[in-house]
Design a protein around this motif. Structure first.
Motif, PDB file in Angstrom:
ATOM      1  N   ALA A  20       2.872   2.452  -9.961  1.00 50.43           N
ATOM      2  CA  ALA A  20       3.902   2.252 -10.999  1.00 50.43           C
ATOM      3  C   ALA A  20       4.478   0.853 -10.888  1.00 50.43           C
ATOM      4  CB  ALA A  20       4.994   3.293 -10.827  1.00 50.43           C
ATOM      5  N   GLY A  21       4.592   0.209 -12.036  1.00 53.38           N
ATOM      6  CA  GLY A  21       5.195  -1.119 -12.085  1.00 53.38           C
ATOM      7  C   GLY A  21       4.233  -2.255 -11.758  1.00 53.38           C
ATOM      8  N   PHE A  22       3.029  -1.923 -11.267  1.00 49.28           N
ATOM      9  CA  PHE A  22       2.110  -3.007 -10.873  1.00 49.28           C
ATOM     10  C   PHE A  22       1.542  -3.782 -12.066  1.00 49.28           C
ATOM     11  CE2 PHE A  22      -1.729  -4.987  -9.081  1.00 49.28           C
ATOM     12  CZ  PHE A  22      -1.157  -5.621  -7.996  1.00 49.28           C
ATOM     13  N   PRO A  23       1.245  -3.096 -13.207  1.00 57.80           N
ATOM     14  CA  PRO A  23       0.771  -3.882 -14.365  1.00 57.80           C
ATOM     15  C   PRO A  23       1.771  -4.957 -14.768  1.00 57.80           C
ATOM     16  CG  PRO A  23       0.308  -1.572 -14.694  1.00 57.80           C
ATOM     17  CD  PRO A  23       1.161  -1.651 -13.464  1.00 57.80           C
TER      18      PRO A  23
ATOM     19  N   VAL B  14       9.391   0.325  -1.829  1.00 61.56           N
ATOM     20  CA  VAL B  14       9.240  -0.614  -2.961  1.00 61.56           C
ATOM     21  C   VAL B  14       9.650  -2.028  -2.572  1.00 61.56           C
ATOM     22  CG1 VAL B  14      10.000  -1.134  -5.310  1.00 61.56           C
ATOM     23  CG2 VAL B  14       9.573   1.226  -4.632  1.00 61.56           C
ATOM     24  N   GLU B  15      10.800  -2.151  -1.924  1.00 59.55           N
ATOM     25  CA  GLU B  15      11.288  -3.495  -1.593  1.00 59.55           C
ATOM     26  C   GLU B  15      10.327  -4.228  -0.656  1.00 59.55           C
ATOM     27  OE1 GLU B  15      15.214  -3.680  -0.115  1.00 59.55           O
ATOM     28  OE2 GLU B  15      16.098  -2.700  -1.871  1.00 59.55           O
ATOM     29  N   ASN B  16       9.852  -3.517   0.345  1.00 62.02           N
ATOM     30  CA  ASN B  16       8.937  -4.147   1.301  1.00 62.02           C
ATOM     31  C   ASN B  16       7.610  -4.533   0.636  1.00 62.02           C
ATOM     32  OD1 ASN B  16      10.617  -4.114   3.512  1.00 62.02           O
ATOM     33  ND2 ASN B  16       9.983  -2.061   4.156  1.00 62.02           N
ATOM     34  N   VAL B  17       7.103  -3.628  -0.239  1.00 63.97           N
ATOM     35  CA  VAL B  17       5.856  -3.931  -0.955  1.00 63.97           C
ATOM     36  C   VAL B  17       6.038  -5.193  -1.784  1.00 63.97           C
ATOM     37  CG1 VAL B  17       4.233  -3.137  -2.729  1.00 63.97           C
ATOM     38  CG2 VAL B  17       5.041  -1.546  -0.978  1.00 63.97           C
TER      39      VAL B  17
ATOM     40  N   LEU C 203       0.042  -0.266   2.898  1.00 64.01           N
ATOM     41  CA  LEU C 203       0.967  -1.153   2.187  1.00 64.01           C
ATOM     42  C   LEU C 203       1.838  -0.365   1.202  1.00 64.01           C
ATOM     43  CD1 LEU C 203       1.966  -3.990   1.547  1.00 64.01           C
ATOM     44  CD2 LEU C 203      -0.005  -4.310   0.046  1.00 64.01           C
ATOM     45  N   ALA C 204       1.214   0.570   0.482  1.00 63.63           N
ATOM     46  CA  ALA C 204       1.926   1.314  -0.565  1.00 63.63           C
ATOM     47  C   ALA C 204       3.067   2.149   0.014  1.00 63.63           C
ATOM     48  CB  ALA C 204       0.954   2.220  -1.316  1.00 63.63           C
ATOM     49  N   ASN C 205       2.939   2.608   1.250  1.00 64.08           N
ATOM     50  CA  ASN C 205       3.939   3.497   1.845  1.00 64.08           C
ATOM     51  C   ASN C 205       5.059   2.755   2.573  1.00 64.08           C
ATOM     52  OD1 ASN C 205       2.468   5.627   0.887  1.00 64.08           O
ATOM     53  ND2 ASN C 205       1.480   6.105   2.857  1.00 64.08           N
ATOM     54  N   GLN C 206       5.164   1.431   2.343  1.00 65.48           N
ATOM     55  CA  GLN C 206       6.199   0.658   3.042  1.00 65.48           C
ATOM     56  C   GLN C 206       7.529   0.608   2.275  1.00 65.48           C
ATOM     57  OE1 GLN C 206       5.737  -0.426   6.169  1.00 65.48           O
ATOM     58  NE2 GLN C 206       3.703   0.544   6.001  1.00 65.48           N
TER      59      GLN C 206
END
Length: 935
Positions: A836-839, A792-795, A787-790
């Motif tokens: 990054a940005g997940f919190p 930023v927009e796709n995630v 999932l992480a390697n898809q």
């Protein structure tokens, strides 16, 4: 002559002379002293018995003893006062011992002498009756242990008495009973006791006749006599005799007793008499039960029915006595009660067995409503039989054994209904017998033996050849139900195997039989394949034609349907895989089994691609699907112990995959072909393991083209299975296929549908669930990099679909999955070193989802599935606290909960509970929190 003291070490002849009334006073005194000592001594009578029994005295002495005894008896007749009872008892024993010794040789007229002397003199009759009881004790009493020589002597005595004197004795009893009924009730009672004792071994007709029985019954009304009369009648009733005659005897007695008012138990106050009467009724009842049992076993239906009717008329009397306040009266009838209940159970069993039988009008070829009703009725009868088995398993086993053995012995001439129900009853025992009978052929030896005997009879009787559909089916059903029998007696396996394979089974004239036998054969082989090693190739040869793929243009009706063939292919697989052949041989056998399928598949697929007629296309696609299904079914034979690799069959199944995969790109009949190949892939993921991986990318690419909701919904479990099984091995492939799959799902979910199209709505709901399950599989398999390697927009896009699934759709199953995903993502990416940005995403979207979802009106806290969703929601909050710590608590206190208008007190409560280690406390609190919030 001076009188001297006497010793009892040896029998004193002079003392015996003193019994003579005309003897000198000295001898009489000596006799009195002697018998007083006999009375006191414990071993004196052994001396007397030995003297008489061994005949140690010379003939003159024996004659002297006989004369002395008769003179003593003559004296009794003349005395106004009888001797004391103990003297009379001892004298009676002397008479009896003398009789035993002398009757067959020197004193054949013993009874005639006695009777001619006694007449009807009460004192003499008393001694006569006591003597008869003493003779009974010596000659008949079964409680006394006799030597073989004594048994032979006693038998001769009884035979002699029956032939010579019994009629005269019976006549004397009749006279005594009539003469002393009023004047000497104690003598009458003695005589009744004698009749009761002797009736067991004399001709019953001498007693059980109108004259004698009427006399006895009249004495039932005399207060001083009725208890003894009851006992006497009890002994008469207990006499062994022909069951039909016994039924008549009991019935005639009952009629007279009932007419005389003896059945009015409530009006009788004498409990001692009622105790005797209860014992008599018990004896009559048990005699009728015995008669019924013998007659039923002997097949005398009419006489058995009469015995049963007689029995049933006694039930009201039985119940009156059973509920009587006096426990002795009640206890005396329990035996009859127990036996009657057994009869009832047997009678119900026999009725059930009879009603289980098909009638001649049953249409086995075209079963309609009437037949369906009978099948349902049979199920009800089976439940009744099961209930009876819980109460009396032994009785059921015996009853079934009797019906089964009687029928199978004559199966060649019996009707199909009789034969079918006999086998059916054996089959039913499997479920009817309690769990303690468990494996049927281990444990309780009696049950095991009975079942084993019946199974041995079934398989060795030749009955498998009976020409009727119902019998054929029942035979094979029963053989498979008790397949463990063949583990105990494997010598029967070859014969039963042949019955499966020839015209009796798989080649039976009835399609119904062939179809069922195909399934039963697979079960039989699965259980017993270890005992079939030497037959494997013979069996495979015999079923070869049943394994052929039937192309649509064949035109000949196949012996088996494609569904039936599935079982045959599985059976063939089991035989090959579990045989004892080396891997090379197993590979060769498996290849010869599957190559005809792959060869036919290539030809048919080529035809399908060029076929324009839709009906022909559908027929060809069906045939192609069957070929794939058959190959797939053979793989069910493999296990952890016998893998594809160990059996050398990897290459065989790889070739199958290579052959089947092109069908995925076939432009026509795509749905059925994709479904078949996808199922095969599922099996190969299990069986081939990493060998299947090279085929997955191409297969996935084909299956993702032009997808419908159903296609995707069925494809996702395949990808999830690959993900869960191979994890890191398939990570590159998953990263590649992930977004095309997600976009295909989004595209289908976004397609417009009519508001009232419930089928389309349900399809979308199921696809949405499958999608979330797929994401959950990836995150829980430790493959978050997929999932992480898809990008930023796709995630982000995927994450928002999960938030949407958690909050917006009223589907608690999907919502629960979404919260599980969110909790896992917080664990993976929510820490200080996370993505990054997940919190920021946690605070902006995940925390609100945890509160907004349960506040929705559609979130029903009384629904069990919704409560599970709330638990996952609470665990998500718990996980956020674990990863973000005090920062999260501060955010709730200062920003988020105040924004929801939650009071400072409640906010403080929520934060305190979140910080407690016990998750259960948090779950319970959150449920209460939202219940209050929704009021």
């Amino acid at each position: 002559m001076a009188c001297q003291s006497v010793s009892i070490i040896n029998m004193d002849e002079q003392a015996l002379l003193g019994l003579n009334p005309n003897a000198d006073a000295c001898y009489r005194q000596k006799a009195m002293v002697y018998f007083e000592q006999l009375k006191e001594s414990q071993d004196a009578w052994e001396v007397c018995a030995e003297a008489l029994a061994k005949g140690i005295y010379r003939d003159g002495t024996q004659q002297l003893i006989r004369e002395t005894l008769m003179k003593w008896l003559q004296g009794q007749l003349m005395n106004s006062q009888p001797e004391k009872p103990f003297i009379r008892n001892k004298a009676a024993q002397v008479f009896a011992l003398t009789f035993v010794m002398e009757y067959l040789t020197h004193w054949p007229k013993f009874f005639f002498d006695l009777l001619s002397l006694v007449g009807l003199n009460p004192h003499g009759v008393d001694v006569y009756l006591r003597t008869l009881m003493a003779i009974d004790a010596e000659v008949v009493d079964r409680d006394i242990l006799h030597s073989p020589e004594e048994v032979r002597r006693n038998t001769l005595i009884k035979d002699g008495m029956r032939e010579q004197v019994i009629p005269s004795l019976v006549e004397s009893w009749y006279q005594i009973l009539g003469a002393y009924q009023q004047s000497h009730p104690e003598i009458t009672c003695q005589c009744l006791e004698v009749v009761g004792a002797y009736v067991s071994w004399i001709d019953l007709n001498l007693i059980a006749n109108d004259r004698f029985v009427n006399l006895l019954l009249s004495q039932m009304s005399v207060e001083d006599l009725r208890e003894e009369a009851c006992d006497c009648l009890f002994e008469i009733v207990n006499k062994g005799m022909d069951p039909t005659d016994k039924t008549k005897l009991v019935e005639s007695l009952c009629q007279v007793l009932q007419s005389a008012g003896f059945f009015n138990v409530d009006q009788e106050e004498d409990v001692d008499f009622l105790a005797k009467f209860s014992r008599l009724v018990n004896g009559m009842g048990q005699s009728l039960v015995l008669s019924w049992t013998k007659l039923a076993k002997g097949g005398d239906v009419k006489a058995a029915a009469e015995a049963l009717r007689a029995l049933e008329t006694k039930v009201p009397l039985l119940l009156q006595l059973l509920v009587h306040d006096d426990d002795d009266i009640s206890a005396n009838i329990v035996g009859f009660c127990y036996d009657y209940l057994n009869v009832l159970k047997q009678d119900v069993m026999l009725a059930v067995m009879k009603k289980l039988t098909y009638d001649e009008e049953y249409n086995f070829d075209n079963e309609g409503e009437d037949e369906a009703m009978f099948v349902e009725y049979r199920k009800q009868l089976k439940m009744l039989l099961d209930r009876l088995a819980q109460v009396s398993p032994d009785l059921l086993l015996e009853a079934v054994g009797r019906v089964f053995n009687n029928t199978i012995q004559r199966w060649q001439t019996a009707s199909f209904m009789e034969v079918e129900v006999a086998i059916r009853l054996l089959y039913m025992l499997g479920e009817a017998l309690p769990a303690s009978h468990g494996a049927h052929f281990s444990g309780d030896t009696a049950k095991t033996s009975a079942l084993q005997d019946m199974m041995r009879t079934l398989v060795s009787s030749g009955l498998s050849g009976y020409q009727h559909t119902s019998v054929s089916l029942e035979f094979f059903e029963t053989v498979v139900r008790y397949d463990k029998f063949f583990l105990v007696e494997p010598q029967h396996i070859p014969n039963v195997l042949m019955s499966f394979l020839d015209h009796r089974g798989l080649r039976h004239s009835s399609p119904k039989v062939r179809s069922r036998v195909a399934y039963l054969f697979s079960r039989f082989v699965k259980t017993l394949h270890k005992h079939m090693n030497s037959f494997i190739e013979d069996i495979l040869s015999r079923i070869q034609d049943l394994l052929e793929l039937a192309p649509p243009e064949n035109g000949f009706p196949a012996l088996l349907t494609s569904d039936d063939q599935l079982f045959i292919f599985e059976t063939a697989g089991v035989l090959i895989v579990h045989g004892e052949s080396p891997a090379e041989r197993k590979q060769a056998l498996m290849r010869s089994l599957l190559t005809p399928l792959t060869d036919a598949f290539r030809l048919l697929l080529a035809k399908l691609a060029s076929e324009r007629e839709e009906e022909r296309q559908a027929a060809l696609a069906d045939c192609l699907s069957h070929a794939v299904g058959f190959a797939s079914r053979t793989s069910k034979a493999f296990s952890n112990k016998q893998t594809v690799k160990q059996c050398g069959c990897t290459e065989v199944y790889r070739d199958c995959l290579q052959t089947f995969l092109p069908a995925l790109s076939c432009p026509v009949q795509r749905g059925s072909l994709r479904s078949a190949v996808r199922s095969f892939l599922h099996r190969m993921i299990i069986c081939l393991e990493e060998e299947v991986l090279p085929f997955v990318p191409a297969a996935s690419e084909h299956m993702l083209k032009d997808c419908e909701a159903k296609d995707l919904q069925e494809f996702i479990p395949l990808i999830s299975q690959i993900t869960a099984k191979f994890k890191d091995q398939v990570s590159p492939f998953l990263q590649q296929v992930f977004m095309p799959l997600v976009l295909a799902i989004f595209e289908v979910l976004c397609r417009p549908a009519e508001d009232n199209d419930q089928a389309a709505a349900l399809e979308k709901q199921m696809l949405r669930r499958s999608y979330f399950t797929f994401i959950q599989t990836i995150t829980s398999s430790g493959m978050n990099e997929v999932l992480a390697n898809q990008g930023v927009e796709n995630v982000e896009r995927v994450l928002f679909t999960i938030i949407q699934g958690a909050v917006d759709f009223p589907d608690p199953i999907a919502q629960k999955t979404c919260f599980i995903i969110l909790s896992k993502l917080v664990e993976l990416w929510g820490g200080k070193d996370g993505m990054a940005g997940f919190p920021d995403f946690i605070y902006k979207h995940i925390v609100p989802a945890c509160f907004l979802a349960p506040l929705k009106p559609s979130f029903d806290l009384t629904d069990a599935q919704t409560v599970l969703t709330l638990s996952e929601c609470a665990l998500t909050l718990k996980m956020i606290h674990l990863r973000r710590g005090p920062e999260f608590i501060q955010y709730l206190q200062q920003e988020y909960l105040p924004s929801l208008q939650v009071s400072p007190e409640i906010t403080q409560e929520v934060c305190q509970v979140l910080q407690q280690p016990d998750a259960k406390v948090l779950k319970n609190y959150m449920k209460a929190f939202f219940q209050r919030a929704k009021l």
